[in-house]
Design an enzyme around this catalytic site. Structure first.
Site, mmCIF file in Angstrom:
data_model
loop_
_atom_site.group_PDB
_atom_site.id
_atom_site.type_symbol
_atom_site.label_atom_id
_atom_site.label_comp_id
_atom_site.label_asym_id
_atom_site.label_seq_id
_atom_site.Cartn_x
_atom_site.Cartn_y
_atom_site.Cartn_z
ATOM 1 N N ASP A 100 0.791 -1.070 -0.016
ATOM 2 C CA ASP A 100 -0.180 -0.055 -0.101
ATOM 3 C C ASP A 100 0.943 1.460 -0.164
ATOM 4 O OD1 ASP A 100 -1.712 -1.747 0.413
ATOM 5 O OD2 ASP A 100 -2.745 -0.777 2.324
ATOM 6 N N HIS A 156 4.383 -8.063 -0.106
ATOM 7 C CA HIS A 156 4.376 -8.581 -0.213
ATOM 8 C C HIS A 156 4.784 -9.514 -2.096
ATOM 9 C CE1 HIS A 156 1.146 -11.080 2.349
ATOM 10 N NE2 HIS A 156 1.062 -9.233 2.977
ATOM 11 N N SER A 250 7.038 3.327 6.058
ATOM 12 C CA SER A 250 8.331 4.250 5.950
ATOM 13 C C SER A 250 8.503 4.432 3.809
ATOM 14 C CB SER A 250 9.951 3.352 5.679
ATOM 15 O OG SER A 250 11.058 4.431 5.068
#
Length: 286
Positions: A100, A156, A250
């Site tokens: 995301d 992922h 981050s």
């Protein structure tokens, strides 16, 4: 340290560096980490996590566990999602986002440089810290994705691949907030980070996880920091398998070498637009 799944082997980045964090920033990060790891009284967990979620826009409907089941703020920060909360685009030639976040930059690699933010070039080899020295990068493509406090902070694998190298690079603990990047050059290549090399059917893909101010811990599933460098046994990953996670922070930088033949990467997203893990980021086109 933060709560982790019993079945997950993890590791953390070193704090020593050739470009060290200042004593003040290091003290801040250690204090933030200590506080984030404290076990919270059960009655306080739900109201605290709801207040955080309202402040930053976290979508609680997609959180797998009940809020009170997260024993600390660190555990909530790396919360897992409900099954089906993200869908992976598995179309041939499509590169999905591994996380995301918000797309800060995408750029062709020219004269060995990529962009940190608007008009801020830096050396791609400095960012990679020795990983992929055998790969021709000129003419390749990079994408920079910033993870804000509201985002899911697990990363992922964006393709079927083998993880063949994971290198921990010590560094500073500068903030990676977009407004900071405009004022401070080369943050990504001097901050603490982990550089991973994935080998897939279309060749290598380099994925960099950049640490930040406050805690800045980076965990790689199945790899210890003592193994930093080429892995003795490559780890096989399928599209969507969990690769690593941030514990406060981050930014992810993806670096793809130029494709074979006449194909090139075409970016499918706009700058400053949010993207969810699994959504198409780029596509190989002729």
């Amino acid at each position: 340290m933060a709560s982790v799944s019993p079945s997950t082997s993890t590791s953390s980045a070193s704090a020593s560096t050739r470009a060290p964090a200042t004593p003040f920033k290091r003290a801040m990060s250690l204090a933030a980490g200590w506080l984030a790891d404290r076990r919270l009284p059960r009655p306080l967990r739900e109201p605290l996590f709801r207040a955080y979620s309202r402040a930053y826009g976290v979508d609680l409907a997609e959180v797998r566990l009940e809020l009170a089941e997260h024993p600390s703020f660190a555990a909530f920060f790396v919360r897992r999602l409900r099954d089906g909360a993200r869908r992976w685009n598995a179309a041939p030639g499509v590169l999905p986002s591994p996380c995301d976040g918000t797309v800060q930059a995408f750029d062709r690699i020219e004269k060995g440089t990529i962009l940190q933010a608007k008009g801020r070039p830096y050396e791609v080899r400095e960012l990679l810290g020795g990983v992929g020295e055998d790969i021709e990068l000129e003419g390749g493509t990079s994408w920079t994705i910033y993870l804000s406090p509201r985002d899911y902070h697990r990363v992922h694998c964006p393709l079927d691949a083998e993880l063949v190298e994971a290198r921990w690079l010590p560094g500073a603990r500068h903030s990676v907030a977009p407004k900071v990047l405009l004022a401070r050059p080369k943050v990504f290549s001097i901050n603490e980070r982990v550089v991973m090399r994935l080998e897939g059917a279309d060749g290598p893909l380099l994925l960099v996880m950049v640490g930040a101010l406050n805690v800045g811990r980076i965990r790689v599933v199945g790899v210890d920091a003592e193994q930093s460098g080429p892995l003795a046994e490559p780890r096989r990953l399928a599209l969507g398998d969990e690769l690593a996670r941030f514990e406060l922070g981050s930014t992810v930088v993806l670096v793809a070498p130029p494709s074979s033949g006449a194909r090139r990467w075409s970016t499918l997203v706009e700058l400053a637009r949010p993207i969810r893990m699994g959504e198409p980021l780029a596509r190989l086109e002729r």
